[in-house]
Design a protein around this motif. Sequence first.
Motif, PDB file in Angstrom:
ATOM      1  N   PHE A  70       0.860  -1.173   0.000  1.00 40.54           N
ATOM      2  CA  PHE A  70       0.000   0.000   0.000  1.00 40.54           C
ATOM      3  C   PHE A  70       0.901   1.228   0.000  1.00 40.54           C
ATOM      4  N   LYS A  71       0.610   2.190  -0.861  1.00 40.70           N
ATOM      5  CA  LYS A  71       1.377   3.431  -0.923  1.00 40.70           C
ATOM      6  C   LYS A  71       0.965   4.333   0.236  1.00 40.70           C
ATOM      7  N   VAL A  72       1.948   4.863   0.958  1.00 41.63           N
ATOM      8  CA  VAL A  72       1.711   5.811   2.049  1.00 41.63           C
ATOM      9  C   VAL A  72       2.698   6.968   1.911  1.00 41.63           C
ATOM     10  N   THR A  91       5.846  -5.331  13.067  1.00 39.65           N
ATOM     11  CA  THR A  91       6.341  -4.786  11.799  1.00 39.65           C
ATOM     12  C   THR A  91       7.848  -4.992  11.724  1.00 39.65           C
ATOM     13  N   THR A  92       8.334  -5.169  10.498  1.00 43.11           N
ATOM     14  CA  THR A  92       9.767  -5.336  10.263  1.00 43.11           C
ATOM     15  C   THR A  92      10.179  -4.472   9.085  1.00 43.11           C
ATOM     16  N   ASN A  93      11.492  -4.388   8.884  1.00 39.83           N
ATOM     17  CA  ASN A  93      11.977  -3.775   7.655  1.00 39.83           C
ATOM     18  C   ASN A  93      12.169  -4.886   6.621  1.00 39.83           C
ATOM     19  N   PHE A  94      12.714  -4.565   5.473  1.00 38.65           N
ATOM     20  CA  PHE A  94      12.882  -5.510   4.377  1.00 38.65           C
ATOM     21  C   PHE A  94      13.711  -6.731   4.783  1.00 38.65           C
ATOM     22  N   LYS A 116       2.368  -8.914   8.483  1.00 39.44           N
ATOM     23  CA  LYS A 116       1.642 -10.051   7.907  1.00 39.44           C
ATOM     24  C   LYS A 116       0.196 -10.047   8.366  1.00 39.44           C
ATOM     25  N   ASP A 117      -0.669 -10.560   7.493  1.00 41.70           N
ATOM     26  CA  ASP A 117      -2.072 -10.721   7.863  1.00 41.70           C
ATOM     27  C   ASP A 117      -2.262 -12.103   8.497  1.00 41.70           C
ATOM     28  N   ILE A 123       2.483  -7.886   3.725  1.00 42.28           N
ATOM     29  CA  ILE A 123       1.926  -6.575   3.382  1.00 42.28           C
ATOM     30  C   ILE A 123       2.991  -5.527   3.646  1.00 42.28           C
ATOM     31  N   GLU A 124       3.060  -4.567   2.773  1.00 42.68           N
ATOM     32  CA  GLU A 124       4.067  -3.514   2.879  1.00 42.68           C
ATOM     33  C   GLU A 124       3.377  -2.157   2.825  1.00 42.68           C
ATOM     34  N   PHE A 125       3.797  -1.246   3.691  1.00 41.49           N
ATOM     35  CA  PHE A 125       3.453   0.165   3.567  1.00 41.49           C
ATOM     36  C   PHE A 125       4.692   0.814   2.972  1.00 41.49           C
ATOM     37  N   LEU A 126       4.568   1.396   1.784  1.00 38.70           N
ATOM     38  CA  LEU A 126       5.706   1.925   1.044  1.00 38.70           C
ATOM     39  C   LEU A 126       5.521   3.407   0.781  1.00 38.70           C
ATOM     40  N   ALA A 127       6.587   4.175   1.054  1.00 40.91           N
ATOM     41  CA  ALA A 127       6.583   5.617   0.794  1.00 40.91           C
ATOM     42  C   ALA A 127       7.707   5.946  -0.177  1.00 40.91           C
ATOM     43  N   MET A 128       7.348   6.545  -1.291  1.00 41.90           N
ATOM     44  CA  MET A 128       8.352   6.993  -2.254  1.00 41.90           C
ATOM     45  C   MET A 128       9.055   8.230  -1.698  1.00 41.90           C
TER      46      MET A 128
END
Length: 152
Positions: A70-72, A91-94, A116-117, A123-128
């Motif tokens: 999901f883009k955040v 939550t973890t990093n890559f 994880k669900d 699931i990833e929250f990703l910010a450009m």
Amino acid sequence: MIKGIFETHINVSNYQNSAAFYDKLLNIIPLFEDSTRKSKFYWVGKPGESMLGIRENYPSPLIQRQHFAFKVNLDDISSARDYLSDLGIETTNFLGESSENLLVFPFMPAVSIYFKDPDGHSIEFLAMLKDPPKPELDIMTLQEWEELHGRG
């Protein structure tokens, strides 16, 4: 022409358990539930922008773990991490380490956290980031990235 992913569907082992999980995520808006088909659909972000569908044991009871992001906004990464922690979601990093240590993917560039669900879907929250990509660099911490750009 392609602007992003509009729709993602995942197979879940129990759609009611998964719906309870996804119902708690911020900006995941319940759209439609079909109890006969054991499925539920959500708008992601604003209605009409993108959709997530969950469906129990479709097409089979075998669950293949999947990944989606999901883009955040960058400013929302820390609050999302805290929110998920309050829900008891790790939550973890890559690299699978603590998400307190945010990592940058220089080839994009982007920062993200993972969780994880109930079925183990990644699931990833990703910010450009607004900086230009640096594909020649390896993954680094956000602090290293900021220092590289004279902001640290």
